[in-house]
Scaffold this motif. Structure first.
Motif, mmCIF file in Angstrom:
data_model
loop_
_atom_site.group_PDB
_atom_site.id
_atom_site.type_symbol
_atom_site.label_atom_id
_atom_site.label_comp_id
_atom_site.label_asym_id
_atom_site.label_seq_id
_atom_site.Cartn_x
_atom_site.Cartn_y
_atom_site.Cartn_z
ATOM 1 N N GLU A 147 16.149 69.530 67.241
ATOM 2 C CA GLU A 147 15.456 70.697 67.667
ATOM 3 C C GLU A 147 15.854 71.007 68.972
ATOM 4 O O GLU A 147 16.041 70.277 69.696
ATOM 5 C CB GLU A 147 14.001 70.545 67.312
ATOM 6 N N ALA A 148 15.941 72.478 69.214
ATOM 7 C CA ALA A 148 16.169 72.915 70.513
ATOM 8 C C ALA A 148 14.681 73.461 71.181
ATOM 9 O O ALA A 148 14.219 74.613 70.587
ATOM 10 C CB ALA A 148 17.283 74.075 70.597
ATOM 11 N N VAL A 149 14.258 72.705 71.995
ATOM 12 C CA VAL A 149 12.728 72.791 72.310
ATOM 13 C C VAL A 149 12.698 74.092 73.488
ATOM 14 O O VAL A 149 13.685 74.235 74.102
ATOM 15 C CB VAL A 149 12.147 71.594 72.913
ATOM 16 N N ASP A 150 11.596 74.815 73.187
ATOM 17 C CA ASP A 150 11.321 76.008 74.323
ATOM 18 C C ASP A 150 10.779 75.475 75.374
ATOM 19 O O ASP A 150 10.837 76.265 76.593
ATOM 20 C CB ASP A 150 10.847 77.086 73.483
ATOM 21 N N ARG A 151 9.911 74.354 75.397
ATOM 22 C CA ARG A 151 9.165 73.912 76.367
ATOM 23 C C ARG A 151 9.251 72.470 76.593
ATOM 24 O O ARG A 151 9.234 71.740 75.546
ATOM 25 C CB ARG A 151 7.628 74.430 76.408
#
Length: 583
Positions: A578-582
């Motif tokens: 997953e490419a996390v945003d935070r």
């Protein structure tokens, strides 16, 4: 670039057009193959934007020296759209410098293609069967399976992204002594669930507590029907039930890693369908199996129980093996190789190419199974391409010390244990930070460090940093990404675009080599370049993504940042991370 071709594809086409023109001009002979011509970034960025070895690899068929051929090719390339100059280096390499607009067009292509950026049609729908994990159904997934599971799954995703038609397959070893032992171990837990004190688990049985729920289930279903019954009455039933329940457990463990197979092939079903017999008949018909006597083991006296018994032998020496191999034992049962041979014959019926992901401890059987696949595919006219990827074991550490084993599982750390502690993304990405054939240590303390030395954190941090910048720009200044002023982007920003533009090429190169870890390496390099650009703003405020009094360049940099984030997301998507945003 047309039809949203990405940069390396487009200029690869430009080089091919120039080479075809050289064939027409007589500088290259008719029928010259261009398959070994490459286009890649030069090792030293100061030498240019792209480099090709075309003159080096084509000089021999052209019966000339590379430099002379390079001069002809360079003159044609300099006249091509998008190329500012073509310079000959060394004995005949050609370095290309591109018009600045080319990089801006590629930035636009990333934005336009979005999630599709980097996807390739290279595979042309080739049917590839990737078999991975294939653990005996006798216990939960543990670290001995984890690395191969991730490598196989990421490779499958990579091949799909590169245009192949992939079947993910798991071979269930549900025939043989190990599943009989599983059945006996389940029967012991069944008696325990009925209230019997079973004492210490006998040596040779599976001791893990994961079998307790199976025993309880069987007790509820059967009562005490088989509590004191002779083994021949319950063994087959308990074997089937235990295998089914263990496969449910294994599938659940794999799901925690984000892994789902398309096909679960049963060894027991293979035997029941007579596949090994059919394979033997085919091989005998083609004089690839004969009845013979194995030589005594070399280099030492034969064991006392060794006898010169006639067995059906596969002519594996014909395909490079060091000796012919038995496909049956002296008692008439199939050897593991005999069954495996039939299994690969079955897989080859539905696939154009086979890939197996095996533990490194199986290295000794690679040559013979490759020989078998080569033999079995002779009827097609050409061998079915078959590759075996060997994966080294992982040493579990905690702060530099070996990790103690899990009591719950019996004698190993389960995948569920790992994911519960550090998370799926950390496990998956970490397993791809080294070549599969290289030794690896998985240190529970280090893989969660917020450090550049921790690749998974560093790549995810780069993506989260972009998202944070986009949010801050909107909230504080009302700035949004825009391509209106991208012509103002300077050499530092163009260097970032150049790295991002390599992604489609990296996908194709990694897919050709069957090496998914290359994508993890590339993402780390991209994250390094991005964070280096952020660092420029520490000493020069005009280099920051957000410059309050410069809306145009700020929005152009945000547009660039959004594109870099897209490439990171696409790359992580291939790896199943997953490419996390935070953060």
């Amino acid at each position: 670039m047309t039809d949203m071709q990405t940069l390396y594809t487009a200029f690869g086409g430009t080089i091919e057009t120039a080479l075809n023109a050289m064939v027409i001009d007589g500088a290259l002979p008719e029928g010259t193959s261009f398959k070994n011509v490459t286009l890649e970034p030069p090792r030293d960025p100061s030498h240019g934007d792209l480099a090709t070895n075309a003159a080096m690899v084509l000089a021999k068929p052209a019966k000339t020296n590379p430099r002379a051929l390079a001069e002809i090719l360079a003159s044609k390339l300099e006249a091509a759209p998008g190329i500012a100059s073509a310079e000959i280096a060394g004995p005949g390499f050609i370095n290309l410098r591109l018009d600045p607009q080319v990089w801006l067009d590629e930035l636009q292509a990333i934005a336009t293609l979005g999630r599709e950026y980097g996807r390739s049609k290279m595979g042309a729908g080739t049917r590839v069967n990737v078999e991975y994990v294939s653990a005996n159904p006798t216990g939960p997934m543990h670290m001995g399976h984890c690395r191969g599971a991730v490598v196989g799954d990421a490779l499958s995703s990579l091949l799909e992204f590169a245009g192949h038609d992939v079947t993910r397959e798991y071979y269930i070893n549900d025939a043989g002594g190990q599943v009989d032992t599983l059945a006996r171990s389940a029967h012991l837990r069944y008696r325990e669930a009925l209230g019997e004190d079973i004492g210490e688990i006998p040596e040779g049985y599976y001791p893990g507590e994961y079998l307790k729920p199976i025993g309880e289930y069987l007790a509820q279903e059967l009562g005490d029907k088989y509590k004191d019954a002779p083994e021949e009455e319950w063994l087959a039933y308990f074997r089937a039930e235990a295998v089914e329940k263990m496969m449910d457990l294994i599938k659940g463990d794999l799901a925690l890693l984000g892994i789902h197979h398309d096909v679960f092939a049963s060894e027991a079903a293979l035997h029941a369908a007579g596949k090994p017999d059919a394979a033997e008949a085919w091989l005998r018909e083609h004089d690839l199996v004969y009845d013979g006597v194995l030589e005594a083991p070399k280099g030492k006296a034969p064991p006392e129980d060794w006898e010169p018994v006639e067995l059906p032998l596969f002519r594996s020496t014909k395909f490079g093996d060091d000796q012919d191999r038995p496909i049956k034992k002296s008692d008439g049962k199939w050897t593991y190789f005999g069954a495996d041979l039939a299994y690969h014959m079955q897989k080859a019926e539905e696939a154009d190419e086979l890939i197996d992901i095996w533990g490194a401890d199986h290295a000794g059987t690679v040559k013979r199974i490759k020989a078998a696949v080569a033999a079995l595919s002779e009827g097609k006219g050409e061998p079915t391409p078959f590759d075996v990827k060997l994966v080294q074991m992982v040493q579990l550490m905690r702060g530099g010390e070996p990790v103690k084993m899990s009591k719950r599982s019996g004698n190993f750390i389960t995948i569920a244990d790992m994911i519960e502690e550090v998370g799926r993304d950390v496990v998956r990405f970490t397993m791809l930070t080294r070549k599969p054939e290289a030794q690896m240590e998985f240190d529970f303390a280090k893989v969660v460090e917020a450090s550049k030395d921790n690749p998974v954190w560093y790549v995810q941090y780069a993506h989260a940093r972009i998202q944070s910048t986009l949010r801050k720009a909107l909230e504080d200044e009302g700035f949004t990404p825009s391509a209106d002023a991208i012509a103002e982007l300077g050499k530092e920003e163009r260097a970032l675009i150049k790295r991002a533009a390599q992604f489609p090429r990296e996908v194709e190169a990694a897919a050709k080599a069957r090496e998914a870890h290359r994508i993890a390496f590339y993402l780390y390099d991209l994250a390094t370049d991005l964070n280096a650009f952020y660092s420029l703003g520490n000493t020069d405020t005009q280099k920051r993504f957000i410059v309050k009094q410069a809306r145009g360049i700020s929005q152009a940099r945000l547009f660039l940042g959004e594109a870099i984030g897209q490439v990171i997301r696409n790359g992580l998507g291939v790896l199943g991370v997953e490419a996390v945003d935070r953060m």
